[in-house]
Design a protein around this motif. Structure first.
Motif, mmCIF file in Angstrom:
data_model
loop_
_atom_site.group_PDB
_atom_site.id
_atom_site.type_symbol
_atom_site.label_atom_id
_atom_site.label_comp_id
_atom_site.label_asym_id
_atom_site.label_seq_id
_atom_site.Cartn_x
_atom_site.Cartn_y
_atom_site.Cartn_z
ATOM 1 N N LEU A 29 -72.813 42.031 35.275
ATOM 2 C CA LEU A 29 -71.487 42.117 34.656
ATOM 3 C C LEU A 29 -70.882 43.472 35.017
ATOM 4 O O LEU A 29 -71.602 44.413 35.328
ATOM 5 C CB LEU A 29 -71.609 42.049 33.125
ATOM 6 C CG LEU A 29 -72.046 40.738 32.491
ATOM 7 C CD1 LEU A 29 -72.306 40.954 31.002
ATOM 8 C CD2 LEU A 29 -70.990 39.656 32.697
ATOM 9 N N GLY A 30 -69.572 43.584 34.929
ATOM 10 C CA GLY A 30 -68.935 44.890 35.065
ATOM 11 C C GLY A 30 -69.233 45.753 33.854
ATOM 12 O O GLY A 30 -69.568 45.236 32.786
ATOM 13 N N HIS A 31 -69.110 47.078 33.998
ATOM 14 C CA HIS A 31 -69.484 47.976 32.904
ATOM 15 C C HIS A 31 -68.421 48.027 31.814
ATOM 16 O O HIS A 31 -68.621 48.692 30.799
ATOM 17 C CB HIS A 31 -69.804 49.379 33.425
ATOM 18 C CG HIS A 31 -68.705 49.980 34.242
ATOM 19 N ND1 HIS A 31 -68.404 49.546 35.500
ATOM 20 C CD2 HIS A 31 -67.844 50.971 33.972
ATOM 21 C CE1 HIS A 31 -67.391 50.264 35.975
ATOM 22 N NE2 HIS A 31 -67.038 51.121 35.071
ATOM 23 N N ASP A 86 -66.891 44.937 30.986
ATOM 24 C CA ASP A 86 -66.787 43.530 30.612
ATOM 25 C C ASP A 86 -67.059 43.394 29.105
ATOM 26 O O ASP A 86 -67.998 44.001 28.583
ATOM 27 C CB ASP A 86 -67.827 42.729 31.398
ATOM 28 C CG ASP A 86 -67.607 41.220 31.318
ATOM 29 O OD1 ASP A 86 -67.313 40.618 32.363
ATOM 30 O OD2 ASP A 86 -67.722 40.650 30.209
ATOM 31 N N PHE A 112 -70.584 42.893 28.285
ATOM 32 C CA PHE A 112 -71.444 44.063 28.442
ATOM 33 C C PHE A 112 -71.245 45.037 27.282
ATOM 34 O O PHE A 112 -72.202 45.647 26.794
ATOM 35 C CB PHE A 112 -71.198 44.766 29.781
ATOM 36 C CG PHE A 112 -72.171 45.884 30.027
ATOM 37 C CD1 PHE A 112 -73.511 45.608 30.266
ATOM 38 C CD2 PHE A 112 -71.778 47.210 29.976
ATOM 39 C CE1 PHE A 112 -74.430 46.634 30.455
ATOM 40 C CE2 PHE A 112 -72.689 48.241 30.162
ATOM 41 C CZ PHE A 112 -74.014 47.951 30.409
ATOM 42 N N THR A 115 -70.454 54.657 35.703
ATOM 43 C CA THR A 115 -70.786 53.239 35.790
ATOM 44 C C THR A 115 -72.193 53.052 35.253
ATOM 45 O O THR A 115 -73.156 53.525 35.853
ATOM 46 C CB THR A 115 -70.715 52.752 37.253
ATOM 47 O OG1 THR A 115 -69.412 53.044 37.752
ATOM 48 C CG2 THR A 115 -70.964 51.259 37.348
ATOM 49 N N ALA A 116 -72.324 52.377 34.126
ATOM 50 C CA ALA A 116 -73.640 52.221 33.494
ATOM 51 C C ALA A 116 -74.582 51.430 34.405
ATOM 52 O O ALA A 116 -74.139 50.560 35.137
ATOM 53 C CB ALA A 116 -73.474 51.492 32.161
ATOM 54 N N ILE A 136 -76.179 48.675 34.765
ATOM 55 C CA ILE A 136 -76.080 47.390 34.058
ATOM 56 C C ILE A 136 -77.438 46.711 33.859
ATOM 57 O O ILE A 136 -77.838 46.380 32.738
ATOM 58 C CB ILE A 136 -75.171 46.419 34.860
ATOM 59 C CG1 ILE A 136 -73.830 47.079 35.195
ATOM 60 C CG2 ILE A 136 -74.970 45.111 34.078
ATOM 61 C CD1 ILE A 136 -72.987 47.461 34.049
#
Lengths: 393, 393
Positions: free
Chosen positions: A33-35, A37, A40, A248-249, A251
């Protein structure tokens, strides 16, 4: 590099990384997923709640930093130290020494208290330092010293530190999830851990928690935190309601941590602590039945990490290579004064089981016999089994 | 939290994280090795070789740092800056601004050159600054500005910087693997990247490379690197022949990076660059056929990240939510001056394909129509297909 990497199946019984829960590995193959989203962000909320349960804290600033355990350590010190602050660091192993190094790089004047490796600090030693350095802002120590296997009692020291109105910082990298880390009850102002010990996830995230006293210190900072990457004044907005983008985590690692915490809480903290205690005891009893000598005295021995002396006439590396190559078991070597002189055997998280205790005892016995060490075959397993039988009654 | 987390299957066409290769996700479920296991050390050697190929460099100090792209940025600045150093930072977007912030926290006096967001720096502007600040030690800029989609030409500036005997530092987070990053040929002294853009691995590692001039600067340091976690003077011993333990490497992320690099090199760098160029062109042509306006002028437009203005009368979030919720496609919003005013569409690594170009164009068209935007249905896809047909001939 024409083929994908195929790692062997090891049994990881060293000081970490530890055995990973199969469903944690499965979770790492889930779609990314995007960070930012919404799904998320919901995962992050759940992570926070679960981390609070394991830290036994209501601290709102409880989250997972995007690095390994050492990044957690650095997070605590760069955020809580301003240039010129005096801090008291308790050093009885590699990780205490690392805290002193990290604090110094953050601009602190470090008062290093020393204790024999394998021993723990007594409240009196801390009190003496507090009296001698009334201008110190913090006392930091290691709950479970991964380099020695020593288990530091916390409560009396925490009370002392607060009577002197200082911050109490604790390294819980190896203890977290395996023995109680009751942040609020003990009065820990800041703590950090890693995913690759008793949580049984791969390395890559560092759970941290900060209480109100620590937050006050952060809020009163006069200088920017020297690390942008670890700056909580920004990161707490990403983990907070505002959800400001910071970095950016990682994920997938967050999926892994979520699953690891879920499994731990499903087992129940007390059950996990009892399991670690039981298998640690069985291993330690087995090692002693082999006539091996343990480094730490019984009352301060950690259940999830046991240090044992390499016996006279036996070569450290010969045994570890035999364990790895013939038995596919990884254990750790000694660090610092214990280099070549002790082994470190971890029973962490998923790795802490009766099967693994018996497997490592048998493999060690067989490797020692090969090297000409004199021992009574089967005595170690028998002693360990007696611990299990006694526990059942 | 009684159930394992089940993320939806998104199509990640934002500024990163990008689509992940299926075999990269598979690799992340492989059994864990210890960070000093001979098999893992071999993996590190292979990673280094493959990173050198993608950076097109012979630099021995080429490795993957244990954090996301921003940790790569911080690694470069904390190691190459000593307190009081003067550094020239080129800012034409969020990431240039972040470099200035990170450099300042590392103790530098920062000379910030400004350029309009979406534009690039001309050599003359850099030369003027170099003449004005002969005592500067470094010039740093962003190759591919993820906040604007601008593609900064490097060669002339590199030559200038070296004529003035300064270090040339380049952020290649978004460019790496998608367009050429010829470190040795251009004369880049230090560069960093991330895994979650054109490499199509999850976020969590930061490839970095340092040339001889940068190493000399590190070797001549008078102060310890302020970050223990990112201190290359120690980390290079872990990645070097000595294999000194530093931190616990994020094992699984290293498996992912290994597989991602393997796939990229199997495709071939030139093929990857051509693929990114083709699909970027098709997307950009399609967007313009929808009468949307692109932020960056053609000659400086990146192929893997396209910024497009939100048309008048259309609300940014309404479209992005429609894309995410109805089409399962993530694109990025604007940052800084572009907040609410532009979208960022990424075609990175595995995500850069004809299928995805057509999917995002159609989804965007349908979402815009829903919001009452006037456009000729099918025109975008038709224009994109023409780009593909022309390319085949």
């Amino acid at each position: 590099m024409s083929n994908p990497f195929k790692p062997s199946q090891r049994l990881l019984l060293g000081p970490g990384p530890s055995e990973v829960y199969p469903t944690v590995l499965e979770q790492m193959s889930k779609p990314l997923l995007g960070h930012l989203d919404p799904e998320f962000l919901k995962l992050m909320d759940e992570l926070k709640l679960m981390l609070q349960q394991v830290f036994e804290t209501g601290n709102p600033l409880t989250l997972a930093m995007p690095g390994t355990g050492s990044a957690g350590m650095e997070t605590v010190f760069v955020n809580l130290i301003e240039p010129g602050d005096k801090v008291i660091i308790c050093v009885n192993g590699v990780f205490g020494g690392r805290m002193a190094d990290v604090a110094e790089r953050a601009g602190a004047e470090v008062i290093s208290l020393q204790q024999t490796w394998g021993d723990v600090f007594a409240p009196e030693q801390i009190e003496e330092a507090l009296k001698k350095h009334p201008d110190a802002s913090m006392v930091a120590l290691v709950h479970a010293e991964t380099s020695t296997g020593a288990w530091q009692p916390l409560q009396e020291i925490a009370d002392l530190v607060h009577r002197h109105d200082k911050l109490f910082v604790v390294d819980t990298v190896t203890s977290f999830g395996g023995v109680r880390v009751a942040v609020d009850q003990i009065g820990i102002d800041a703590a950090y851990s890693g995913t690759q010990k008793c949580l049984s996830a791969p390395p890559g995230l560092a759970p941290v928690t900060f209480g109100q006293r620590a937050l006050n210190k952060i809020d009163q900072r006069k200088h920017k935190v020297q690390s942008w990457y670890l700056d909580l004044t920004m990161i707490r907005n990403y983990w907070g309601e505002d959800r400001f983008y910071h970095h950016t985590a990682p994920i997938t690692m967050n999926y892994a941590l979520h699953e690891a915490l879920r499994i731990l809480l499903e087992e129940g903290l007390d059950n996990s602590f009892q399991r670690h205690a039981l298998h640690g005891k069985a291993l330690q009893t087995g090692l002693q039945a082999m006539k091996l000598k343990l480094v730490v005295e019984e009352k301060h021995r950690l259940p999830m990490l046991t240090t044992v002396y390499v016996p006279d006439g036996i070569e450290d590396m010969a045994i570890r290579q035999s364990l790895l190559n013939r038995h596919q078991i990884e254990i750790g070597g000694g660090l610092g004064p214990f280099k070549g002189k002790a082994w470190r055997i971890g029973l962490m998280g998923y790795g802490s089981s009766r099967e693994n205790v018996l497997r490592v005892l048998e493999a060690l016995e067989s490797s020692l016999l090969d090297q000409g060490f004199s021992l009574k075959q089967g005595a170690a397993a028998e002693a360990a089994l007696q611990v299990y039988h006694a526990a059942v009654i």
